[in-house]
Design a protein around this motif. Structure first.
Motif, short mmCIF file in Angstrom:
data_model
loop_
_atom_site.label_atom_id
_atom_site.label_comp_id
_atom_site.label_asym_id
_atom_site.label_seq_id
_atom_site.Cartn_x
_atom_site.Cartn_y
_atom_site.Cartn_z
N LEU A 199 0.84 -1.21 0.00
CA LEU A 199 0.00 0.00 0.00
C LEU A 199 0.87 1.25 0.00
O LEU A 199 0.54 2.25 -0.66
CB LEU A 199 -0.93 -0.02 1.21
CG LEU A 199 -2.03 -1.08 1.17
CD1 LEU A 199 -2.75 -1.18 2.51
CD2 LEU A 199 -3.04 -0.76 0.06
N LEU A 200 1.96 1.22 0.74
CA LEU A 200 2.90 2.35 0.73
C LEU A 200 3.43 2.59 -0.69
O LEU A 200 3.44 3.73 -1.18
CB LEU A 200 4.05 2.06 1.70
CG LEU A 200 5.15 3.09 1.91
CD1 LEU A 200 5.83 2.85 3.25
CD2 LEU A 200 6.21 3.08 0.82
N ALA A 201 3.87 1.51 -1.32
CA ALA A 201 4.41 1.63 -2.68
C ALA A 201 3.34 2.12 -3.65
O ALA A 201 3.62 2.93 -4.56
CB ALA A 201 4.96 0.29 -3.14
N SER A 202 2.12 1.66 -3.49
CA SER A 202 1.03 2.07 -4.39
C SER A 202 0.74 3.55 -4.27
O SER A 202 0.61 4.26 -5.29
CB SER A 202 -0.23 1.25 -4.08
OG SER A 202 0.00 -0.13 -4.26
N ALA A 203 0.62 4.05 -3.05
CA ALA A 203 0.36 5.48 -2.86
C ALA A 203 1.51 6.32 -3.42
O ALA A 203 1.29 7.35 -4.07
CB ALA A 203 0.17 5.77 -1.37
N SER A 204 2.73 5.86 -3.20
CA SER A 204 3.89 6.60 -3.72
C SER A 204 3.90 6.60 -5.25
O SER A 204 4.20 7.63 -5.88
CB SER A 204 5.18 5.96 -3.19
OG SER A 204 5.21 5.97 -1.79
N THR A 205 3.57 5.47 -5.86
CA THR A 205 3.57 5.39 -7.33
C THR A 205 2.50 6.28 -7.93
O THR A 205 2.73 6.98 -8.94
CB THR A 205 3.34 3.93 -7.75
OG1 THR A 205 4.40 3.13 -7.22
CG2 THR A 205 3.35 3.80 -9.27
N PHE A 206 1.31 6.29 -7.34
CA PHE A 206 0.24 7.16 -7.84
C PHE A 206 0.69 8.62 -7.80
O PHE A 206 0.48 9.38 -8.75
CB PHE A 206 -1.01 6.96 -7.00
CG PHE A 206 -1.94 5.91 -7.52
CD1 PHE A 206 -3.25 6.21 -7.85
CD2 PHE A 206 -1.50 4.60 -7.71
CE1 PHE A 206 -4.11 5.24 -8.35
CE2 PHE A 206 -2.33 3.62 -8.19
CZ PHE A 206 -3.65 3.93 -8.53
N LEU A 207 1.31 9.01 -6.68
CA LEU A 207 1.77 10.40 -6.57
C LEU A 207 2.88 10.70 -7.56
O LEU A 207 2.94 11.79 -8.13
CB LEU A 207 2.26 10.66 -5.14
CG LEU A 207 1.18 10.90 -4.09
CD1 LEU A 207 1.79 11.06 -2.71
CD2 LEU A 207 0.37 12.15 -4.43
N TYR A 208 3.77 9.77 -7.78
CA TYR A 208 4.88 9.98 -8.71
C TYR A 208 4.36 10.26 -10.12
O TYR A 208 4.82 11.20 -10.79
CB TYR A 208 5.81 8.76 -8.71
CG TYR A 208 6.90 8.85 -9.74
CD1 TYR A 208 8.04 9.61 -9.50
CD2 TYR A 208 6.79 8.18 -10.96
CE1 TYR A 208 9.05 9.70 -10.46
CE2 TYR A 208 7.79 8.26 -11.91
CZ TYR A 208 8.92 9.03 -11.66
OH TYR A 208 9.90 9.11 -12.61
N PHE A 209 3.41 9.45 -10.58
CA PHE A 209 2.89 9.65 -11.94
C PHE A 209 2.10 10.96 -12.05
O PHE A 209 2.20 11.66 -13.07
CB PHE A 209 2.02 8.46 -12.35
CG PHE A 209 2.80 7.27 -12.80
CD1 PHE A 209 3.46 7.28 -14.03
CD2 PHE A 209 2.90 6.13 -12.02
CE1 PHE A 209 4.19 6.19 -14.47
CE2 PHE A 209 3.64 5.03 -12.44
CZ PHE A 209 4.29 5.06 -13.67
N GLU A 210 1.35 11.31 -11.01
CA GLU A 210 0.63 12.59 -11.06
C GLU A 210 1.61 13.76 -11.00
O GLU A 210 1.41 14.79 -11.63
CB GLU A 210 -0.35 12.67 -9.89
CG GLU A 210 -1.56 11.77 -10.04
CD GLU A 210 -2.29 12.01 -11.35
OE1 GLU A 210 -2.50 13.19 -11.72
OE2 GLU A 210 -2.64 11.03 -12.02
N GLN A 211 2.69 13.60 -10.26
CA GLN A 211 3.71 14.64 -10.23
C GLN A 211 4.32 14.84 -11.61
O GLN A 211 4.46 15.99 -12.08
CB GLN A 211 4.81 14.25 -9.23
CG GLN A 211 6.00 15.20 -9.24
CD GLN A 211 7.13 14.70 -8.34
OE1 GLN A 211 7.24 15.13 -7.22
NE2 GLN A 211 7.95 13.80 -8.85
N ALA A 212 4.68 13.74 -12.26
CA ALA A 212 5.28 13.86 -13.60
C ALA A 212 4.33 14.56 -14.57
O ALA A 212 4.76 15.40 -15.37
CB ALA A 212 5.65 12.47 -14.11
#
Length: 463
Positions: A16-29
Motif C-alpha cells: 500500500l505504501l508503494a502504491s500510494a507513492s507510485t500514484f503520486l509519482y505519476f501525477e507529479q510527472a
C-alpha cells in the motif's frame, strides 16, 4: 513468511505504501510537465522539492520522531502519515493544482523518511534473526518492487478509463485510507517474538513480564491495568486486592510465555537500567545511555518500555517482589523462631545478590517515594496490618514475648537491607574491599540471635 499473518500484514503495508507513492509519482510527472514545459524549470522544481524534503526530514528525525514514538507510540508512526496522504489525495481531487500536489509530495516523502520507515523497522525489532533478516529482505525488495510495478500497471489502467486527476486521486485516497487502517492495526498488534515466523514454526505471543511490586508468585493474575493481588487471610484483617500497574510497559498476554528473544532483551535492558538508576538515580538516568549499554537503538528500547518511569518501576518491582513474597509466606501456624530465621536470612541473601536494586529502592523512598505513590496510596497499610496481625497472633498465643509488631517489622527491614544500602560504609569500618558470602552468613547469624532473643525466642539450631 506466508505462514505468519503478522509478516503478511507488514507485506501488505509495504504494498500500500508503494502504491500510494507510485500514484503520486505519476501525477507529479504529469502536472510538472503541464505547469513547467521548460525542462530547465522542471529540474529546478525537482531540486527545490528534494531540498525541502531532505531538510525537513533531517529536522523531523532529530527533534520529532523520537518524541512521537515515545509519547504517542508505534501507531502514530505507522498511521499518521497515511492519514495525511489520504486527506491530501482528497484535496488534490478537489483542487488539482501543482501547489497542492507539491505539498502532498513533501508530506508523503518527509513522513516516510522520518516516521513510517522508523516505525516499519520497529515492527521487525522483536523478531528472531531468521524472521527478521530473511523475511525483511523479501519484503523490502521483492514485495516493495512488486507493489510498485503492480500499482504502475493499475495507474495506467485508470488513466485509460478516465483522463485527469479526479479518478486517480479518489483511488489514491482509498489506498491511503487502507494503508492508514493497516498501520493502525499493526501498531497495536504484538509480533510473535522469539518465533520463526517465516517458516511457520511455533510462535510465542509477545508478553511483558508482570511488573507489580510486593507480589507473591502464586497470588497474582492479569488485570486490565496491572496485576491484582488477593492477599492471604490473616486474623481480623480484611482481604482486599492491591494493584501496582507499570504504565507504558507492553501489555501482558494470559495464554503463552514470553518469547526467548524478548526475555533476553528485557533482561539485558533491566540489568543496564539497574546499573544506571543505582548510579545516577531516576532523574539523572538517560534512556539513551541505557540503550547504548544494551546495544539497541533507542526506538527499540521504547518498544519494551515506552518511557523511563515504566522501566524504573520494573527494576523496582524485581526486588520488591522477592522481598515481600518471602514476607507473605509467614502464617499464624508457623513457628515464630523458624519463620523469622528464614525471613532474615532470605532478606540478607537478596541484599547480597541484588544490592543495586535495594539501593535504588532506598533512594526512591528517601526522596519521597513519588514514583511509588500509586502503590503507597492504595491498600499498602492494609497489607502492612495483615503482616503485623501474624505477630500479634503469635504474641496472643504465647509463642513470643509481647513486642510492638510495627517496630519489629521496621527493624527486620532496616537491619537486613543495611548490608546492601550501606555496604561501602561497612567495608570501610571493617577494612574489607567488598562483602563476601561468608560476611552475609555471619551477619545472618548475629541478626537472628539479636532479634530473636529480643523477642524471647531461641534461635533454631544450625543445620
Amino acid at each position: 513468511m506466508l505462514a505468519s499473518p503478522y509478516l503478511l500484514g507488514i507485506a501488505a503495508f509495504v504494498v500500500l505504501l508503494a502504491s500510494a507513492s507510485t500514484f503520486l509519482y505519476f501525477e507529479q510527472a504529469r502536472l510538472v510537465q503541464q505547469t513547467f514545459p521548460d525542462p530547465i524549470q522542471q529540474v529546478r522544481v525537482f531540486g527545490l522539492l528534494d531540498f525541502a524534503v531532505q531538510a525537513l526530514s533531517l529536522l523531523a528525525q532529530l527533534f520529532v520522531t523520537g518524541r512521537v514514538a515515545q509519547k504517542l507510540g508505534l501507531r502514530a508512526l505507522l498511521a499518521g502519515v497515511p492519514l495525511l496522504v489520504c486527506l491530501g489525495f482528497l484535496g488534490l481531487a478537489l483542487a488539482p493544482t501543482f501547489a497542492m500536489l507539491a505539498a502532498l509530495m513533501v508530506v508523503r516523502r518527509v513522513g516516510e523518511y522520518a516516521f513510517v520507515r522508523p516505525g516499519r523497522e520497529m515492527l521487525f525489532a522483536p523478531l528472531d534473526a531468521h524472521s527478521k533478516y530473511k523475511a525483511k529482505n523479501v519484503i523490502d525488495t521483492l514485495v516493495y518492487r512488486g507493489g510498485d510495478a503492480l500499482s504502475a500497471w493499475f495507474k495506467a489502467l485508470l488513466d485509460s478509463l478516465a483522463q485527469g486527476v479526479l479518478l486517480a486521486a479518489l483511488v489514491g485516497a482509498a489506498l491511503a485510507a487502507a494503508w492508514a487502517t493497516l498501520g493502525w492495526y499493526l501498531g497495536g498488534e504484538r509480533p510473535p517474538a522469539g518465533a520463526r515466523c517465516a517458516t511457520g514454526g511455533e510462535t510465542d505471543r509477545d508478553i511483558a513480564p508482570a511488573a507489580a511490586a510486593f507480589l507473591p508468585p502464586h497470588a497474582c493474575h492479569p488485570g486490565d491495568s496491572g496485576l491484582s493481588v488477593h492477599r492471604l487471610r490473616f486474623p481480623n484483617t480484611p482481604v482486599s486486592p492491591m494493584t501496582l500497574a507499570v504504565p507504558a510497559h507492553s501489555a501482558p498476554s494470559a495464554d503463552k510465555p514470553a518469547g526467548r528473544i524478548r526475555q533476553k532483551n528485557e533482561e539485558a535492558i533491566l540489568a543496564a537500567a539497574e546499573e544506571e538508576f543505582a548510579r545516577h538515580g531516576f532523574k539523572g538516568t538517560s534512556m539513551n545511555t541505557i540503550a547504548q549499554t544494551v546495544g539497541l537503538p533507542k526506538a527499540n528500547l521504547h518498544y519494551y518500555f515506552n518511557n523511563k518511569l515504566g522501566l524504573y518501576l520494573a527494576v523496582l518491582s524485581n526486588i520488591l517482589e522477592l522481598w515481600d513474597s518471602t514476607f507473605n509466606t509467614l502464617t499464624v501456624e508457623d513457628d515464630p523462631a523458624e519463620a523469622l530465621d528464614r525471613y532474615i536470612r532470605a532478606k540478607l541473601d537478596f541484599s547480597r545478590r541484588y544490592p543495586k536494586a535495594s539501593r535504588i529502592f532506598a533512594m526512591e523512598v528517601i526522596s519521597g517515594g513519588e514514583c511509588l505513590s500509586a502503590y503507597f496510596d492504595q491498600d499498602y497499610r492494609t497489607w502492612f496490618r495483615g503482616r503485623a496481625a501474624v505477630f500479634e497472633a503469635w504474641i496472643a498465643a504465647g509463642k513470643m514475648d509481647p513486642v510492638d509488631p510495627v517496630h519489629l517489622i521496621f527493624l527486620l527491614w532496616g537491619s537486613t537491607q543495611h548490608y546492601a544500602d550501606f555496604a561501602s560504609q561497612i567495608c570501610r569500618v571493617t577494612g574489607r574491599s567488598r562483602l563476601t558470602k561468608q560476611d552475609f552468613a555471619e551477619a545472618g547469624d548475629n541478626l537472628v540471635r539479636i532479634i530473636l532473643k529480643g523477642c524471647g525466642l531461641t534461635p533454631p539450631a544450625a543445620d
